[in-house]
Design an enzyme around this catalytic site. Structure first.
Site, short mmCIF file in Angstrom:
data_model
loop_
_atom_site.label_atom_id
_atom_site.label_comp_id
_atom_site.label_asym_id
_atom_site.label_seq_id
_atom_site.Cartn_x
_atom_site.Cartn_y
_atom_site.Cartn_z
N THR A 212 0.63 -41.87 9.05
CA THR A 212 2.01 -42.34 8.93
C THR A 212 2.98 -41.15 8.83
OG1 THR A 212 1.05 -44.11 7.60
CG2 THR A 212 3.46 -43.98 7.68
N HIS B 43 -3.58 -41.23 13.73
CA HIS B 43 -3.87 -42.66 13.73
C HIS B 43 -2.82 -43.39 14.57
CE1 HIS B 43 -5.78 -41.98 9.50
NE2 HIS B 43 -6.56 -41.54 10.48
#
Length: 196
Positions: free
Chosen positions: A15, A41
């Site tokens: 994030t 990710h």
């Protein structure tokens, strides 16, 4: 011709990572002299655009990693969304290899697999960098790797993270050598790479 590159850089981010990577990767010199692995990710379909964006603003060449391609210096390999990126050593060279392991830490790609695959590589040192992100990806993999290889671990500090989860996990595990604000990490990586 075999590999004679002694070090490799391996980065984990989640994030807030795409923005952090733009700052970090664009600050690395084009003649860094070692390969760079990146696990961000992201779902399948998004990593190719990120690789192109990073490549367009960086001196170092950035690509979405392709299964079977050789791992070369002055090149950054971004794990494709939905696939685990590992490194395999065979015939005197290192190659990118996609792993078919399931999700881990709830994500795919997972940096833990990348770090663990480097246990069997022929690099003398792995410079591990854990950037902003939720969860704990990277901690376990670097822990396993550090029992087999010389590692130097940099964590992004809380103040410059969008989410401090992944760096915090690595720091709490006692595996981090240096905690730095984002804009100092590229310089630290470069110094460690060029240290004799």
């Amino acid at each position: 011709m075999g590999d004679n590159v002694r070090k490799i850089v391996a980065i984990a981010s989640s994030t807030g990572g795409p923005r952090a990577l733009q700052t970090l990767i664009s600050s690395l010199p084009g003649d860094l002299g070692v390969p760079v692995l990146i696990v961000q990710h992201m779902p399948a379909g998004f990593t190719e655009a990120l690789a192109k964006r990073l490549d367009s603003i960086s001196e170092i060449n950035v690509v979405e990693a392709t299964d079977g391609e050789p791992v070369l210096p002055n090149k950054a390999y971004l794990a494709p969304g939905g696939k685990h990126m590992n490194v395999e050593y065979r015939g005197g060279r290192h190659y990118i290899r996609y792993g078919d392991e399931g999700t881990r830490e709830g994500v795919k790609p997972c940096a833990n697999y990348m770090y663990e695959s480097l246990r069997n590589c022929h690099y003398s040192e792995v410079i591990c960098t854990v950037l902003t992100g939720m969860g704990a990806d990277g901690t376990e993999g670097i822990g396993h790797l550090s029992r087999a290889k010389k590692v130097y671990v940099i964590a992004q500090n809380a103040e410059s993270c969008a989410v401090f989860g992944m760096p915090k996990s690595a720091i709490h595990a006692g595996i981090v050598d240096k905690e730095l604000t984002l804009n100092l990490i590229a310089n630290e990586i470069t110094m460690k790479v060029r240290q004799r």
